[in-house]
Enzyme design. Structure first.
Site: not given
Ligand code: CA2
Length: 137
Positions: A9-10, A17, A22, A71, A74, A95, A97-99, A104
Site C-alpha cells: 500500500p501507498n 510524495r 522514499y 515490500n 505498512a 523482504e 524496505h526503502i527506509s 523509525r
Molecule cells: O520503507 C519502506 O519501504 C516501507 O515499507 C514503506 C511503508 C512503511 O509503512 C513501512 O513502514 C516501511 C510506507 C509506504 C508509503 O509509501 C509512500 C511513498 C511515497 C509517498 C508516500 C508514501
C-alpha cells in the site's frame, strides 16, 4: 531467472510524495532502470493497496517464480495473512524496505514476514530492490 517485485500500500505514490523518506523516483522509472541493469532476468512488477490482492498474487507466483521481492509496506507490520502466505508458498521471498524501519517508530520494528523470508534488506533506499535481485543471482 524469473523474479517479481511486489509492492504494498501507498508505494504507488513513490516519487510523488515524501521524497525525503522514499526518494524522488517513480516506481516506473525504478523498474525500467532495474530491467536495464539486469537484462537476463525476467522481471515483473505488481503493486496493490489491498491486502487480499497481495495474498492472491503471492499464491499465484509462489509456486512458479524463482524469487519474490516483497515490500509489503505498512502491511509488513500488521498482516498475519501476508505472513502466512509467505510461509505457505515455495518461492523464496526477500523482504525489502526503502527506509530504515528500525530507526523509525516502534511499530515499524515488527515484521510478520521476516521470520519466513530468505532475508531482509532495509535502509538502503531504492537500491534495496537492486540488492534483492542480486541476492537471487
Ligand atoms: O520503507 C519502506 O519501504 C516501507 O515499507 C514503506 C511503508 C512503511 O509503512 C513501512 O513502514 C516501511 C510506507 C509506504 C508509503 O509509501 C509512500 C511513498 C511515497 C509517498 C508516500 C508514501
Amino acid at each position: 531467472m524469473k523474479l517479481i517485485i511486489i509492492n504494498g500500500p501507498n508505494l504507488n505514490l513513490l516519487g510523488k510524495r515524501e521524497p525525503e523518506i522514499y526518494g524522488s523516483d517513480t516506481f516506473n522509472a525504478i523498474f525500467k532502470n532495474l530491467q536495464s541493469k539486469f537484462p537476463n532476468v525476467e522481471l515483473s512488477y505488481y503493486q496493490s493497496n489491498i491486502e487480499g490482492a497481495l495474498i492472491d498474487k503471492l499464491h499465484e507466483v509462489g509456486f512458479d517464480y524463482d524469487g519474490i521481492i516483497l515490500n509489503a509496506a505498512a502491511y509488513t507490520h500488521t498482516s498475519v495473512g501476508i505472513g502466512d502466505a509467505v510461509k505457505a508458498i515455495e518461492t523464496p521471498v526477500v523482504e525489502v524496505h526503502i527506509s530504515n524501519v528500525h530507526s523509525r517508530e516502534e511499530f515499524r520494528h515488527v515484521s510478520y514476514i521476516a521470520a519466513n523470508a530468505k532475508g531482509v534488506i532495509f535502509g538502503f533506499g531504492i537500491k534495496g530492490y537492486e540488492l534483492a535481485i542480486q541476492s537471487f543471482l
